[in-house]
Design a protein around this motif. Sequence first.
Motif, PDB file in Angstrom:
ATOM      1  N   GLU A 100       0.861  -1.186   0.000  1.00 22.23           N
ATOM      2  CA  GLU A 100       0.000   0.000   0.000  1.00 22.23           C
ATOM      3  C   GLU A 100       0.894   1.231   0.000  1.00 22.23           C
ATOM      4  O   GLU A 100       1.820   1.319   0.815  1.00 22.23           O
ATOM      5  N   THR A 146      -8.714  -1.500  -3.807  1.00 21.52           N
ATOM      6  CA  THR A 146      -8.802  -0.383  -4.734  1.00 21.52           C
ATOM      7  C   THR A 146      -9.784   0.653  -4.217  1.00 21.52           C
ATOM      8  O   THR A 146     -10.695   0.329  -3.454  1.00 21.52           O
ATOM      9  N   ASP A 155      -2.635  -3.232  -3.020  1.00 16.98           N
ATOM     10  CA  ASP A 155      -3.333  -2.052  -3.519  1.00 16.98           C
ATOM     11  C   ASP A 155      -3.168  -1.998  -5.031  1.00 16.98           C
ATOM     12  O   ASP A 155      -2.101  -2.320  -5.570  1.00 16.98           O
ATOM     13  N   LYS A 191     -12.056   0.127  -1.168  1.00 11.46           N
ATOM     14  CA  LYS A 191     -11.854   1.060  -0.063  1.00 11.46           C
ATOM     15  C   LYS A 191     -13.037   2.038  -0.026  1.00 11.46           C
ATOM     16  O   LYS A 191     -13.589   2.383  -1.070  1.00 11.46           O
TER      17      LYS A 191
END
Length: 217
Positions: A7, A79, A51, A101
């Motif tokens: 991330e 994402t 991510d 997300k």
Amino acid sequence: MRVLVVEDQPDLADSVARVLRREGMAVDVAYDGGAALERAAVVEYDVIVLDRDLPVVHGDDVCRTLVNGPSTSRVLMLTASGTVANRVEGLGLGADDYLPKPFAYAELVARIRAVARRSQPAVPPLLVHGDLRLDPAQRTATRAGARLPLSPKEFAVLEYLMSCGSRVVPAEELLDKVWDEAADPFTTTVKATMNRLRAKLGDPPIIETIARAGYRI
């Protein structure tokens, strides 16, 4: 369980790592796609939380490289876009699961455990050996009905040993699966943790040491 969190937002990456460590997982962190590929080349992670929008190497390319290479790691893609088209595209790249997300940490933990189970022999939801009972979902362990005050690392060691049945588990395997990259492979950390765990488990002894081989339940 050994997990790599990839991330590019350091605060989010570190927060996720803290949550997963509290759940007894061994967690490494990478902040870009290039670093993720470097770590995945030397460590066989159970799950990689990836991510999608990463610098250096895009998350899509990281996923393709992992899926098309020798890695057996499961990929859970994150994402900021949660549309159906984006989820379908992410799964089409070879990701095992897809989580938009923002997400609840409880759901992330549950999805990581579910994805990890796909690459392992089926393990019952409650691990039992004699009067020893361990519940991975509730993070509780009891012996003869009494709750055991285990630290997260002690719990993770016991969970891994019990999930292996009667197989002898080398100390090196425990270090790889239960500790993260910060662990020194030349220390006695496994032996020290094992001694504390045995003391809390009490008598009669449940964990057996096999000379020059490892440990087993």
